[in-house]
Design an enzyme around this catalytic site. Structure first.
Site, mmCIF file in Angstrom:
data_model
loop_
_atom_site.group_PDB
_atom_site.id
_atom_site.type_symbol
_atom_site.label_atom_id
_atom_site.label_comp_id
_atom_site.label_asym_id
_atom_site.label_seq_id
_atom_site.Cartn_x
_atom_site.Cartn_y
_atom_site.Cartn_z
ATOM 1 C CE1 TYR A 185 1.167 -1.401 4.193
ATOM 2 C CE2 TYR A 185 -0.779 0.022 3.711
ATOM 3 C CZ TYR A 185 0.570 -0.860 3.308
ATOM 4 O OH TYR A 185 0.836 -0.967 1.825
ATOM 5 N NE ARG A 217 18.314 4.066 13.165
ATOM 6 C CZ ARG A 217 19.207 2.830 12.738
ATOM 7 N NH1 ARG A 217 20.079 2.836 13.742
ATOM 8 N NH2 ARG A 217 19.324 2.344 11.731
ATOM 9 C CG HIS A 224 19.160 -2.914 13.592
ATOM 10 N ND1 HIS A 224 19.777 -1.605 13.647
ATOM 11 C CD2 HIS A 224 19.154 -3.183 12.445
ATOM 12 C CE1 HIS A 224 20.223 -1.162 12.668
ATOM 13 N NE2 HIS A 224 19.931 -1.945 11.668
ATOM 14 N NE ARG A 284 -4.123 -7.878 3.297
ATOM 15 C CZ ARG A 284 -4.568 -7.114 2.097
ATOM 16 N NH1 ARG A 284 -4.254 -7.763 1.092
ATOM 17 N NH2 ARG A 284 -5.295 -5.931 2.455
ATOM 18 C CD GLU A 307 2.246 -7.875 -5.131
ATOM 19 O OE1 GLU A 307 1.054 -7.716 -4.641
ATOM 20 O OE2 GLU A 307 3.210 -7.922 -4.148
ATOM 21 C CG LEU A 321 -0.822 -7.908 0.147
ATOM 22 C CD1 LEU A 321 -0.210 -8.080 1.470
ATOM 23 C CD2 LEU A 321 -1.319 -6.441 -0.108
ATOM 24 C CE LYS A 367 -2.525 -3.255 2.610
ATOM 25 N NZ LYS A 367 -1.954 -2.915 1.428
HETATM 26 N N1 PMP Z 1 -0.372 -5.748 -3.914
HETATM 27 C C1 PMP Z 1 0.290 -4.713 -3.337
HETATM 28 C C2 PMP Z 1 1.682 -4.507 -3.415
HETATM 29 C C3 PMP Z 1 -0.578 -3.734 -2.736
HETATM 30 O O1 PMP Z 1 -0.097 -2.812 -1.888
HETATM 31 C C4 PMP Z 1 -1.923 -3.924 -2.640
HETATM 32 C C5 PMP Z 1 -3.068 -3.159 -1.840
HETATM 33 N N2 PMP Z 1 -3.100 -1.717 -2.369
HETATM 34 C C6 PMP Z 1 -2.436 -5.105 -3.340
HETATM 35 C C7 PMP Z 1 -1.586 -5.956 -3.989
HETATM 36 C C8 PMP Z 1 -4.044 -5.221 -3.280
HETATM 37 O O2 PMP Z 1 -4.534 -5.675 -2.152
HETATM 38 P P1 PMP Z 1 -5.999 -5.440 -1.607
HETATM 39 O O3 PMP Z 1 -7.008 -5.901 -2.789
HETATM 40 O O4 PMP Z 1 -6.128 -6.139 -0.471
HETATM 41 O O5 PMP Z 1 -6.167 -4.033 -1.470
#
Ligand code: PMP
Length: 279
Positions: free
Chosen positions: A33, A100, A102, A52, A178, A202, A146
């Site tokens: 997403y 379903r 895998h 991305r 993060e 991410l 993502k």
């Molecule tokens: N890390 C995570 C785990 C996220 O879900 C997000 C997005 N909300 C970010 C970092 C930030 O990414 P972005 O600046 O592209 O929204």
């Protein structure tokens, strides 16, 4: 006005969208997403988000149902059809619908869906700042994709809320990665420090914008890992993300960050960010 969804390349009112119980997104979280910001009716940093998305889809071997050029045009049309000026667009693509198992289904087509929201910019919180907790990062090792598999993020965010905080800063064995839904930066002795863009985080679009803005403002930047200890001893802590933009953190695990108010580097970056989104 009723909300218009984009679903399987059709434009539908929300109550006409029907997701199959056999959608692999539903039982495996088997999908990718993106969340885009819309400012002044325009998608912010659209190309970076689509790049991305391509990387995430390739990473979990999902074939995108359209080229990113077509997807971009559709998301622009979604914004237009919904008359959205300020808010977000959510775009999700799952591997498809199949009984379903895998194993990848042999002949299922990916399922694509998008909608927008009128989510406002968190102006008040950006002025006062967030309170954060720290939590162990128990996610898998492809945090650079993502994907819909967000259970560890959900649990961390809920733990933060249960403890009266706004977000959880994640760490792997004491190394900050993060947050549950954003990237984390610290300021120490004037330098802006954030985890390298590798498989453990991410690669935030906002993170990249903020690093560029910092460089332009001659704020020294370092992409290196840092510890929870450094986080707690930082002069400033900030989060970056599409919906939260540049969010100061004023408390971590009940301890005051710096002087307890958003610091000068954070405020400078907020001003620079503001300039970019109005451009
Ligand atoms: N890390 C995570 C785990 C996220 O879900 C997000 C997005 N909300 C970010 C970092 C930030 O990414 P972005 O600046 O592209 O929204």
């Amino acid at each position: 006005m009723s909300q218009i969804y984009w679903y399987q390349d059709r434009w539908l009112p929300a109550d006409e969208v029907r997701i199959s119980p056999e959608d692999r997104g539903y039982y495996f979280g088997d999908g990718v997403y993106e969340v885009f910001r819309v400012y002044g009716g325009k998608l912010f940093e659209a190309d970076a988000h689509f790049a991305r998305l391509e990387k995430s889809a390739a990473g979990i071997r999902i074939r995108l149902p359209h080229s990113t050029e077509v997807l971009k045009r559709r998301m622009e049309e979604l914004v237009r059809r919904n008359g959205l000026q300020e808010g977000t667009v959510y775009l999700q693509i799952t591997r498809g619908e199949a009984p379903r198992s895998h194993l990848f289904p042999r002949d299922a087509d990916p399922v694509a869906m998008a909608y927008c929201t009128e989510t406002k910019r968190p102006i008040a919180a950006m002025q006062t700042g967030y309170k954060a907790i720290t939590a162990e990062d128990v996610r898998w090792l492809h945090c650079d994709y993502k994907t819909l598999n967000l259970l560890a993020n959900v649990l961390a965010k809920q733990e933060a809320a249960d403890r009266g905080a706004d977000d959880a800063v994640l760490h792997r064995g004491g190394t900050v990665t993060e947050s549950s839904a954003s990237n984390v930066m610290i300021v120490k002795d004037g330098s802006l420090i954030t985890h390298p863009a590798n498989h453990l985080i991410l690669h935030g679009i906002t993170r990249a914008v903020v690093l560029r803005l910092a460089a332009r403002a001659e704020i020294p930047t370092e992409e290196r890992s840092f510890s929870v200890h450094e986080l707690l001893a930082a002069d400033e802590v900030l989060l970056t993300g599409t919906t939260i933009e540049v969010m100061p953190v004023i408390e971590v695990d009940g301890r005051t960050v710096g002087t307890g108010v958003p610091g000068p580097v954070t405020r400078r970056l907020q001003q620079e960010f503001e300039r970019v989104i109005h451009a």
